[in-house]
Scaffold this motif. Structure first.
Motif, PDB file in Angstrom:
ATOM      1  N   THR A  49       0.869  -1.249  -0.024  1.00  0.00           N
ATOM      2  CA  THR A  49       0.030   0.003   0.127  1.00  0.00           C
ATOM      3  C   THR A  49       0.976   1.433  -0.116  1.00  0.00           C
ATOM      4  OG1 THR A  49      -0.073   0.040   2.467  1.00  0.00           O
ATOM      5  CG2 THR A  49      -1.619  -1.075   1.287  1.00  0.00           C
ATOM      6  N   HIS A  59      -3.298  13.580  -5.273  1.00  0.00           N
ATOM      7  CA  HIS A  59      -3.692  14.023  -3.730  1.00  0.00           C
ATOM      8  C   HIS A  59      -3.222  15.334  -4.027  1.00  0.00           C
ATOM      9  CE1 HIS A  59      -3.424  14.486   0.611  1.00  0.00           C
ATOM     10  NE2 HIS A  59      -2.223  14.957   0.400  1.00  0.00           N
ATOM     11  N   GLY A 143       3.893   9.332   2.905  1.00  0.00           N
ATOM     12  CA  GLY A 143       2.789   8.660   2.303  1.00  0.00           C
ATOM     13  C   GLY A 143       3.192   7.244   2.907  1.00  0.00           C
ATOM     14  N   ARG A 147      -2.241   6.439   2.536  1.00  0.00           N
ATOM     15  CA  ARG A 147      -2.704   7.510   3.067  1.00  0.00           C
ATOM     16  C   ARG A 147      -1.452   8.610   3.057  1.00  0.00           C
ATOM     17  NH1 ARG A 147      -8.215   7.747   4.389  1.00  0.00           N
ATOM     18  NH2 ARG A 147      -8.696   5.455   5.082  1.00  0.00           N
TER      19      ARG A 147
END
Length: 161
Positions: A49, A59, A143, A147
């Protein structure tokens, strides 16, 4: 059944398992394996991830739209001539989200740590018009697990003459 001699204390007749030493406590093999699997699974999940530069760009584009809207539209830092010409400043900036994301990707450095990434983006500082200089923004972001966590931001106020 024989009873212990009177000279034998009760704690001396207890099984060896009840005697524990706080210094030499060992993990059972099953516990050690479970902990190793849990740690390995967590590291693997974080590695899978770990956000890419493109994910960060999307983002950052969203964040830049918010910053630019606040800076240029809400605080009325645009020259009066442009304020009269631009009717819907927030929408005009929101329509540029893809371009801002691409701009953020161009000016971003990424340090891939395997389970997380650190992104440093520095944008702005360019002359928009002869009398209007865009503010410079520098953002350091972590990161992890899909997220983004902003660690540090810096900006200057752009120059209006």
């Amino acid at each position: 059944m024989a009873t212990p001699a009177a000279s034998v204390r009760i704690y001396q007749s207890a099984p060896q398992a009840l005697r524990t030493s706080s210094v030499h406590r060992r993990w059972s093999p099953a516990t050690a394996i479970a902990m190793a699997l849990l740690l390995g699974g967590s590291v693997t999940a974080l590695a899978v991830t770990n956000p890419t530069k493109e994910e960060y760009g999307a983002h950052a584009g969203t964040q830049l739209v918010g910053l630019a809207t606040d800076e240029l539209c809400s605080q009325r830092t645009l020259p009066l001539v442009l304020q009269l010409w631009i009717k819907d400043c927030p929408r005009l900036i929101a329509d540029q989200e893809a371009a801002l994301a691409s701009l953020a990707n161009q000016f971003t450095r990424r340090w891939n740590l395997g389970v997380a990434s650190v992104f440093v983006t520095t944008v702005g500082g360019q002359d928009l018009l002869p009398t209007l200089r865009l503010p410079r923004y520098s953002v350091t972001t972590l990161g992890v697990a899909g997220r983004f966590l902003v660690l540090q931001t810096q900006s200057d106020s752009g120059d209006l003459e």
